[in-house]
Design a protein around this motif. Structure first.
Motif, mmCIF file in Angstrom:
data_model
loop_
_atom_site.group_PDB
_atom_site.id
_atom_site.type_symbol
_atom_site.label_atom_id
_atom_site.label_comp_id
_atom_site.label_asym_id
_atom_site.label_seq_id
_atom_site.Cartn_x
_atom_site.Cartn_y
_atom_site.Cartn_z
ATOM 1 N N PHE A 173 0.701 -1.037 -4.114
ATOM 2 C CA PHE A 173 -0.688 -1.473 -4.264
ATOM 3 C C PHE A 173 -0.908 -2.492 -5.325
ATOM 4 C CE2 PHE A 173 -0.234 2.997 -3.207
ATOM 5 C CZ PHE A 173 -0.622 3.234 -1.932
ATOM 6 N N ARG A 174 0.263 -3.233 -5.515
ATOM 7 C CA ARG A 174 0.495 -4.290 -6.411
ATOM 8 C C ARG A 174 -0.369 -5.514 -5.471
ATOM 9 N NH1 ARG A 174 6.552 -4.387 -8.214
ATOM 10 N NH2 ARG A 174 6.320 -2.295 -9.439
ATOM 11 N N GLU A 175 -0.083 -5.452 -4.188
ATOM 12 C CA GLU A 175 -0.693 -6.495 -3.371
ATOM 13 C C GLU A 175 -2.238 -6.007 -2.937
ATOM 14 O OE1 GLU A 175 0.418 -8.688 0.804
ATOM 15 O OE2 GLU A 175 1.781 -7.214 0.021
ATOM 16 N N PRO A 176 -3.121 -6.801 -3.194
ATOM 17 C CA PRO A 176 -4.539 -6.664 -2.914
ATOM 18 C C PRO A 176 -4.751 -6.601 -1.379
ATOM 19 C CG PRO A 176 -4.357 -8.651 -4.455
ATOM 20 C CD PRO A 176 -2.847 -8.273 -4.040
ATOM 21 N N GLY A 177 -5.562 -5.499 -1.063
ATOM 22 C CA GLY A 177 -5.960 -5.366 0.276
ATOM 23 C C GLY A 177 -4.979 -4.227 1.041
ATOM 24 N N MET A 178 -3.816 -3.920 0.329
ATOM 25 C CA MET A 178 -2.912 -2.966 0.852
ATOM 26 C C MET A 178 -3.466 -1.716 1.490
ATOM 27 S SD MET A 178 0.152 -2.214 1.910
ATOM 28 C CE MET A 178 1.294 -3.070 1.049
ATOM 29 N N GLY A 179 -3.199 -1.352 2.764
ATOM 30 C CA GLY A 179 -4.134 -0.160 3.194
ATOM 31 C C GLY A 179 -3.499 1.169 2.494
ATOM 32 N N VAL A 180 -4.226 2.039 2.297
ATOM 33 C CA VAL A 180 -3.673 3.544 2.232
ATOM 34 C C VAL A 180 -3.973 4.530 3.173
ATOM 35 C CG1 VAL A 180 -4.154 5.440 0.334
ATOM 36 C CG2 VAL A 180 -4.733 3.219 -0.159
ATOM 37 N N ARG B 269 -3.990 4.310 6.550
ATOM 38 C CA ARG B 269 -4.831 3.926 7.123
ATOM 39 C C ARG B 269 -4.012 2.725 8.097
ATOM 40 N NH1 ARG B 269 -7.423 -0.900 5.866
ATOM 41 N NH2 ARG B 269 -7.311 -1.417 3.472
ATOM 42 N N TYR B 270 -4.439 2.366 9.596
ATOM 43 C CA TYR B 270 -3.985 1.408 10.207
ATOM 44 C C TYR B 270 -4.226 0.157 9.744
ATOM 45 C CZ TYR B 270 -1.806 -0.778 14.195
ATOM 46 O OH TYR B 270 -0.894 -1.638 15.040
ATOM 47 N N GLU B 271 -3.392 -0.522 8.774
ATOM 48 C CA GLU B 271 -3.523 -1.823 7.989
ATOM 49 C C GLU B 271 -2.135 -2.416 8.017
ATOM 50 O OE1 GLU B 271 -3.008 -4.604 5.405
ATOM 51 O OE2 GLU B 271 -2.229 -2.597 4.781
ATOM 52 N N PRO B 272 -2.133 -3.591 8.398
ATOM 53 C CA PRO B 272 -0.795 -4.128 8.926
ATOM 54 C C PRO B 272 0.187 -4.138 7.926
ATOM 55 C CG PRO B 272 -2.501 -5.638 9.830
ATOM 56 C CD PRO B 272 -3.232 -4.488 8.946
ATOM 57 N N LYS B 273 -0.172 -4.549 6.453
ATOM 58 C CA LYS B 273 0.986 -4.478 5.500
ATOM 59 C C LYS B 273 1.436 -3.210 5.108
ATOM 60 C CE LYS B 273 -2.106 -6.899 3.019
ATOM 61 N NZ LYS B 273 -2.821 -7.470 1.936
ATOM 62 N N PHE B 274 0.494 -2.126 5.247
ATOM 63 C CA PHE B 274 0.673 -0.557 5.117
ATOM 64 C C PHE B 274 1.746 -0.115 6.254
ATOM 65 C CE2 PHE B 274 -0.241 4.015 5.085
ATOM 66 C CZ PHE B 274 0.450 4.243 3.977
ATOM 67 N N MET B 275 1.335 -0.703 7.422
ATOM 68 C CA MET B 275 2.121 -0.060 8.511
ATOM 69 C C MET B 275 3.422 -0.708 8.512
ATOM 70 S SD MET B 275 0.300 2.155 9.700
ATOM 71 C CE MET B 275 1.550 2.514 10.817
ATOM 72 N N ALA B 276 3.700 -2.004 8.177
ATOM 73 C CA ALA B 276 5.033 -2.531 8.022
ATOM 74 C C ALA B 276 5.899 -1.730 7.014
ATOM 75 C CB ALA B 276 4.776 -4.009 7.578
ATOM 76 N N ALA B 277 5.203 -1.385 5.974
ATOM 77 C CA ALA B 277 6.101 -0.656 4.761
ATOM 78 C C ALA B 277 6.464 0.654 5.475
ATOM 79 C CB ALA B 277 5.365 -0.804 3.658
ATOM 80 N N VAL B 278 5.291 1.402 6.023
ATOM 81 C CA VAL B 278 5.635 2.716 6.584
ATOM 82 C C VAL B 278 6.963 2.632 7.463
ATOM 83 C CG1 VAL B 278 4.779 4.521 8.118
ATOM 84 C CG2 VAL B 278 3.344 3.549 5.970
ATOM 85 N N ARG B 279 6.659 1.591 8.225
ATOM 86 C CA ARG B 279 7.833 1.504 9.515
ATOM 87 C C ARG B 279 9.304 1.299 8.873
ATOM 88 N NH1 ARG B 279 5.482 -2.152 11.655
ATOM 89 N NH2 ARG B 279 4.329 -0.812 13.402
ATOM 90 N N ASP B 280 9.495 0.609 7.935
ATOM 91 C CA ASP B 280 10.638 0.573 7.099
ATOM 92 C C ASP B 280 11.256 1.804 6.533
ATOM 93 O OD1 ASP B 280 10.790 -2.285 7.933
ATOM 94 O OD2 ASP B 280 10.262 -2.908 6.033
ATOM 95 N N TYR B 281 10.104 2.450 5.841
ATOM 96 C CA TYR B 281 10.524 3.698 5.048
ATOM 97 C C TYR B 281 11.030 4.711 6.150
ATOM 98 C CZ TYR B 281 9.557 8.444 3.641
ATOM 99 O OH TYR B 281 9.482 9.815 3.268
ATOM 100 N N LEU B 282 10.143 4.979 7.135
ATOM 101 C CA LEU B 282 10.567 6.016 8.112
ATOM 102 C C LEU B 282 11.691 5.832 8.986
ATOM 103 C CD1 LEU B 282 6.901 7.045 9.659
ATOM 104 C CD2 LEU B 282 8.313 8.315 8.109
ATOM 105 N N ARG B 283 12.037 4.771 9.317
ATOM 106 C CA ARG B 283 13.470 4.163 10.068
ATOM 107 C C ARG B 283 14.459 4.455 9.014
ATOM 108 N NH1 ARG B 283 11.707 -1.761 12.420
ATOM 109 N NH2 ARG B 283 10.648 -1.037 14.343
ATOM 110 N N ASN B 284 14.366 4.433 7.569
ATOM 111 C CA ASN B 284 15.540 4.655 6.742
ATOM 112 C C ASN B 284 15.322 6.153 6.805
ATOM 113 O OD1 ASN B 284 16.422 2.274 5.502
ATOM 114 N ND2 ASN B 284 14.532 2.144 4.618
#
Length: 580
Positions: free
Chosen positions: A110-117, A119-134
């Motif tokens: 949440f340091r990056e402005p506009g980061m989703g919480v 919800r289907y928001e591109p920056k949040f989903m990209a981070a979720v994808r990396d985490y879940l793959r790990n």
């Protein structure tokens, strides 16, 4: 290989009906050398499955990292579950709630402005994808159809209590499937019509979370899911505590009766918790429904196995109920024994305000930075002030506690729980110092992901106060702070203390904090967690594996004042009064 599937009315293990009798046991709340003991005791209670959340923020404290060492070794934990002859359920989130800091979401998101919480928001989903793959890279080969213990994987967590973004939920499920997860997926929500609609997914088994009125709750769940097994994914057998509140317990007889009703209805169950463990370090969360309430260090939860892993009355009552529906082992674990008692003087005090230069990395800021910008949970801020007469210090919001000093003298405390926003300084000239403490990030509701610190402009009178120096206090390194430092005379402000104590054989200990104020304690560099004179918790649990034969070291960071600078290790835990 073993096959696990969802049938018309039952779970099916190799084609035969199978009832899940599970208990929640979070690997990240238990010392890894004690995992096998807790798992075995769960088996002896009659359970056939162990469930765990996965805390994203613990595994990834910084972007691009995924730590699986020590208490975060999920693979080792799941293999120990399998070694005990039990199955497993994995709930990786990305949000977990769990009374865990930020609900498991990393603060750096949440340091990056506009980061989703959530919800289907591109920056949040990209981070979720990396985490879940790990995470799922670990889980994939440990699924039951691969010879491992994992029966189920959960999508998100009680999403219906937060939002209704079906695109987001489906995307999380797709990421899980794309990562090679072939066992059935589930969602969980409280059995309320609106929540089951908003938090469920077609093609994914819905489960419930509740602790009472089992028949009614299962009927609501069945209304939304005409076929498939019924399951309470969180059968609440206790509750958690907040600093300043009472210690929560639930009736053994009433809780056992509810478990009996649930099993009599043919449902599967995950008992939340079978063993709660401890919010070691600074991992406990908080709630804010108009008033901020930080969660205590103990996660005893009034569970069948207490914080130290000893069977309670609830263990024996649950075991008897389970025996009516499934075989239970003949062996019953022994009750715990009294812990060793000893005392040691706290010596060699090092005061923060006496010489703050060595407490962490310093940086300059025009405006007051948040704790997220500094990447810490505790920070000291300094600024010079120069106005006539007494001066009013104001902020928009305090998150969560700020100790204010002027030329080294205490002026007062701004506390989030009291909705404090202003403090009158006795004079307008001098060196202003403010120690700001993050007491735990909100883990439930709309305030997830909020920044910490002094929020909004810090003003002196009507003018914004600028020109700050900030010391980011590295709490991980604090036990070494006293090395080579000349002790200070006891005095005003936060103070680090050290005590040596002897242990004949490593065993669980309980550190009494009743004579202390508010702070954090470490044993041999292992952070036991926070303490507070507000209670209800009056002891900190010290796991036996962190101790060593002979001399051991306790370090205490006291933010306020101690009545007695002595460490007392007592025979039993004290989690506080049941009523206030």
């Amino acid at each position: 290989m073993t096959q696990f599937a969802i049938g018309e009315s039952d779970f099916l293990l190799d084609g035969r009906p199978f009832r899940i009798l599970s208990g929640a046991l979070h690997y990240f709340r238990v010392h890894p050398d004690q995992w096998a003991d807790r798992i075995e005791k769960a088996r002896l209670m009659g359970l056939n499955t162990i469930e765990t959340y996965v805390p994203w923020n613990a595994h990834s404290p910084h972007p691009g990292t995924f730590d699986t060492s020590g208490m975060l070794d999920l693979e080792r934990f799941l293999r120990e579950v399998a070694d005990a002859g039990l199955y497993a359920i994995v709930r990786p989130g990305p949000y977990i709630c769990a009374e865990w800091d930020n609900g498991g979401l990393p603060a750096w998101l949440f340091r990056e402005p506009g980061m989703g919480v959530r919800r289907y928001e591109p920056k949040f989903m990209a981070a979720v994808r990396d985490y879940l793959r790990n995470v799922l890279g670990i889980v994939r080969s440990l699924q039951v159809d691969q010879g491992g213990p994992v029966l189920l994987v959960q999508v998100e967590n009680e999403y219906g209590a937060f939002g209704d973004d079906q695109t987001y939920l489906k995307a999380v499920a797709d990421i899980i499937r794309d990562a090679g997860i072939t066992v059935p997926l589930v969602t969980v929500d409280q059995p309320v019509d609106a929540m089951l609609v908003a938090g469920g997914l077609d093609g994914v088994l819905r489960t419930g979370s509740f602790g009472s009125r089992a028949a009614e709750r299962l009927a609501t769940l069945r209304k939304h899911q005409p076929s498939g097994p019924l399951m309470c994914m969180e059968f609440w057998d206790g509750w958690f505590d907040h600093w300043g509140g009472r210690h929560h317990t639930t009736s053994v007889a009433e809780t056992a009766a509810e478990l009996d009703a649930l099993l009599a209805a043919g449902a599967s169950v995950n008992i939340y918790m079978v063993h709660g463990g401890t919010n070691f370090g600074l991992t406990s969360g908080a709630n804010d429904k108009g008033v901020y309430r930080p969660t205590v260090t103990s996660y005893d939860y009034d569970a069948p196995l207490d914080e130290a892993g000893n069977p309670t009355g609830k263990f024996h009552a649950f075991r008897e109920v389970i025996s009516r529906y499934a075989p239970v082992p003949d062996v019953v674990p022994a009750s715990g024994t009294a812990a060793p008692e000893t005392s040691a003087a706290l010596g060699s005090p090092v005061r923060l305000l006496a010489d703050p230069s060595g407490w962490g990395a310093w940086s300059a800021h025009e405006a007051m930075p948040t704790l997220e910008i500094l990447d810490v949970r505790l920070a000291l801020f300094q600024a010079s002030i120069d106005v006539d007469g007494p001066a009013l210090l104001t902020v928009e919001e305090v998150r969560d506690r700020a100790y204010v000093f002027l030329d080294g003298d205490p002026v007062g405390v701004l506390d989030r729980e009291r909705h404090d926003r202003a403090l009158m300084l006795p004079r307008g000239r001098g060196r202003l110092e403010i120690l700001v403490e993050d007491q735990g990030r909100v883990n439930y509701g709309r305030r997830i992901g909020e920044p910490k610190g002094l929020i909004g402009p810090v003003r002196l009178g009507s003018a914004e106060l600028t020109g700050w120096s900030a010391c980011a206090i590295d709490l991980d390194d604090l036990p070494h702070l006293l090395d080579g430092r000349t002790p200070d005379a006891p005095g005003v402000g936060p103070t680090a203390w050290r005590a040596g104590f002897e242990v004949a054989e490593p065993a669980d200990h309980f550190l009494s904090t009743v004579a202390w104020g508010k702070g954090i304690a470490w044993v041999n560099g292992f952070c036991l967690g926070r303490y507070s004179r507000r209670g209800p918790q009056e002891t900190l649990y010290v796991p036996g594996p962190v101790l060593r034969p002979g001399r051991n070291e306790l370090v205490v960071l006291e933010l306020e004042v101690t009545v007695e600078p002595v460490a007392h290790f007592v025979a039993r835990p004290s989690l506080g009064p049941l009523e206030l």
